[in-house]
Design a protein around this motif. Structure first.
Motif, mmCIF file in Angstrom:
data_model
loop_
_atom_site.group_PDB
_atom_site.id
_atom_site.type_symbol
_atom_site.label_atom_id
_atom_site.label_comp_id
_atom_site.label_asym_id
_atom_site.label_seq_id
_atom_site.Cartn_x
_atom_site.Cartn_y
_atom_site.Cartn_z
ATOM 1 N N ALA A 1 0.880 -1.109 0.063
ATOM 2 C CA ALA A 1 0.069 -0.043 -0.040
ATOM 3 C C ALA A 1 0.860 1.302 -0.086
ATOM 4 O O ALA A 1 0.472 2.168 -0.821
ATOM 5 C CB ALA A 1 -1.088 -0.122 1.184
ATOM 6 N N VAL A 2 1.901 1.196 0.840
ATOM 7 C CA VAL A 2 2.689 2.264 1.029
ATOM 8 C C VAL A 2 3.388 2.651 -0.613
ATOM 9 O O VAL A 2 3.431 3.849 -1.050
ATOM 10 C CB VAL A 2 4.047 2.012 1.959
ATOM 11 N N ALA A 3 3.953 1.756 -1.313
ATOM 12 C CA ALA A 3 4.250 1.722 -2.600
ATOM 13 C C ALA A 3 3.389 2.302 -3.349
ATOM 14 O O ALA A 3 3.673 3.088 -4.401
ATOM 15 C CB ALA A 3 4.947 0.408 -2.984
ATOM 16 N N ALA A 4 2.201 1.744 -3.454
ATOM 17 C CA ALA A 4 1.040 2.387 -4.313
ATOM 18 C C ALA A 4 0.929 4.071 -4.051
ATOM 19 O O ALA A 4 0.654 4.551 -4.921
ATOM 20 C CB ALA A 4 -0.244 1.429 -4.165
ATOM 21 N N LEU A 5 0.816 4.202 -2.957
ATOM 22 C CA LEU A 5 0.503 5.618 -2.719
ATOM 23 C C LEU A 5 1.785 6.402 -3.059
ATOM 24 O O LEU A 5 1.464 7.639 -3.694
ATOM 25 C CB LEU A 5 0.622 5.802 -1.041
ATOM 26 N N ARG A 6 2.894 5.978 -2.998
ATOM 27 C CA ARG A 6 3.927 6.746 -3.553
ATOM 28 C C ARG A 6 4.016 6.893 -5.088
ATOM 29 O O ARG A 6 4.641 8.005 -5.496
ATOM 30 C CB ARG A 6 5.421 6.139 -3.466
ATOM 31 N N ARG A 7 3.213 6.006 -5.755
ATOM 32 C CA ARG A 7 2.942 5.948 -7.241
ATOM 33 C C ARG A 7 1.803 6.785 -7.511
ATOM 34 O O ARG A 7 1.508 6.908 -8.757
ATOM 35 C CB ARG A 7 2.766 4.597 -7.720
ATOM 36 N N GLY A 8 1.074 7.376 -6.665
ATOM 37 C CA GLY A 8 -0.009 8.043 -6.902
ATOM 38 C C GLY A 8 -1.579 7.606 -6.861
ATOM 39 O O GLY A 8 -2.397 7.962 -7.106
ATOM 40 N N ALA A 9 -1.520 6.269 -6.315
ATOM 41 C CA ALA A 9 -2.753 5.635 -6.222
ATOM 42 C C ALA A 9 -3.356 5.800 -4.899
ATOM 43 O O ALA A 9 -2.887 6.531 -3.860
ATOM 44 C CB ALA A 9 -2.556 4.120 -6.062
ATOM 45 N N SER A 10 -4.748 5.737 -4.952
ATOM 46 C CA SER A 10 -5.467 5.655 -3.762
ATOM 47 C C SER A 10 -5.245 4.515 -2.635
ATOM 48 O O SER A 10 -4.729 3.655 -3.245
ATOM 49 C CB SER A 10 -7.132 6.076 -4.183
ATOM 50 N N LEU A 11 -5.662 4.960 -1.502
ATOM 51 C CA LEU A 11 -5.482 3.861 -0.390
ATOM 52 C C LEU A 11 -6.778 2.995 -0.654
ATOM 53 O O LEU A 11 -8.093 3.360 -0.211
ATOM 54 C CB LEU A 11 -5.506 4.210 0.813
ATOM 55 N N LEU A 12 -6.612 1.455 -0.680
ATOM 56 C CA LEU A 12 -7.845 0.509 -0.704
ATOM 57 C C LEU A 12 -7.823 -0.265 0.563
ATOM 58 O O LEU A 12 -6.820 -0.234 1.213
ATOM 59 C CB LEU A 12 -7.402 -0.573 -1.818
#
Length: 376
Positions: free
Chosen positions: A292-303
């Motif tokens: 999740a942390v990596a996804a947020l750093r890529r600009g994603a929302s938190l699922l």
């Protein structure tokens, strides 16, 4: 920051405020259809180039009082509410028909002060506007005068328009007025007053230039427009005051017609993230896994799948801290679920939300637009 006037073509999401005095012929109590048709043409031009357009429209009380044969002059609160109830139907029908000629779908949204001040209702209204824009409809918004009281109402649609602009993350607010911008003094009182084309920042001196309200159909004046400018520019939204008396008023702005621009110092997204990061008190904590942390750093929302633990007692719309596996703060955001619902769906896939909660929920625990991340 440059002090040059922007170009209308620079903006992607635009809120247009139309006052009663422009929309309604005071003597006849009817909509000025030729003028409104020309405005709809302008809106159609913006819409065709891909811009999102929202309209904040006065006129419900002005139309309703004619239908109900109410006398001229100030109305009692209950008479205003009755006039609004009748007039809102006529107003919504008029906008639907006039925008329909431009192949644009209109959606009516009625708001009260609480809808923009109380965070849960704010998020609901924000989501509704976002979905209408996603469907390429034009939301037509008015204060819900049928239920608003004198104690809680906005009192004018200039400030309502500014709140809507910030709610929708618009980058431009256009106030169509009976005057073509801000002057050093009210021009009707001072023949030496000079027009101000650009206001880089609203200062005490700028505020002192504002006058009082104009007609009985209009509850606003230059003072409320300056207040609207303060709300809008602090949220990253540019604002322009322009005359609405002539046909195709937006086209005239685009062609460099006389108006006053109030410049914002940041974009709506940057201003909103600064507000989330530095102003709101965190009510809880969401602990995230590495993915999740990596996804947020890529600009994603938190699922929900990326949340491993939930702390605190919070409600939907509250600010929460986002922490990584090592306990370090990743950022903060506005959570889309109450604490108990967040606890039930943490670690689970989006497809399971409806089965777990018994109702369809939002896919994101924290949407990326409602999130401010710190440096890595």
């Amino acid at each position: 920051m440059t002090n040059a006037a922007p170009a209308l073509s620079d903006f992607r999401r635009i809120v247009i405020k139309v006052g009663s005095a422009l929309l309604v012929d005071q003597a006849k109590g009817k909509v000025r259809l030729p003028w409104l048709t020309s405005l709809a043409e302008d809106i159609g031009t913006l819409h065709a180039r891909g811009a999102d357009v929202l309209v904040v429209s006065s006129g419900a009380i002005a139309l309703g009082r004619t239908v109900l044969h109410l006398p001229r002059g100030p109305l009692k609160l209950e008479d205003s509410q009755a006039a609004a109830a009748v007039g809102q139907i006529a107003l919504a029908r008029t906008w639907a028909e006039i925008l329909g000629h431009e192949d644009i779908t209109a959606g009516q949204v009625l708001l009260t002060l609480g809808d923009t001040e109380e965070r849960r209702r704010y998020l609901n209204a924000r989501s509704t506007l976002a979905k209408l824009l996603e469907y390429r409809a034009v939301p037509v918004i008015n204060e819900n005068d049928t239920v608003a009281t004198s104690e809680i109402r906005y009192g004018d649609n200039d400030r309502l328009a500014a709140r809507v602009a910030t709610m929708a993350s618009a980058d431009l607010l256009i106030l169509l007025s009976d005057i073509d911008g801000l002057y050093t003094a009210p021009p009707a009182q001072d023949p030496n007053a000079t027009h101000i084309p650009v206001v880089p920042r609203i200062t005490g001196e700028i505020e002192s230039m504002a006058g009082a309200a104009g007609s009985e159909l209009s509850r606003g004046g230059m003072r409320t427009k300056i207040e609207a400018g303060k709300i809008a520019t602090s949220a990253g939204t540019h604002m322009v005051i322009a005359s609405g008396h002539l046909k195709n008023p937006l086209k005239r702005i685009a062609e460099g017609g006389r108006c006053t621009w109030f410049l914002a110092g940041a974009t709506p997204a940057r201003a909103r993230k600064a507000w989330i990061a530095g102003t709101l008190e965190a009510r809880g904590v969401l602990h995230l896994d590495d993915g999740a942390v990596a996804a947020l750093r890529r600009g994603a929302s938190l699922l929900p799948a990326g949340v491993v633990r939930v702390e605190g007692q919070f409600e939907r719309g509250d600010a929460v801290l986002l922490r990584g596996p090592d306990g370090s703060e990743i950022g903060r955001g506005l959570v889309a679920y109450d604490h108990d619902h967040a606890e039930r769906i943490r670690g689970r896939s989006t497809a399971e939300i409806e089965a777990l909660l018994g109702l369809p929920g939002r896919a994101e625990m924290v949407h990326r637009d409602d999130m401010a991340l710190g440096a890595e």
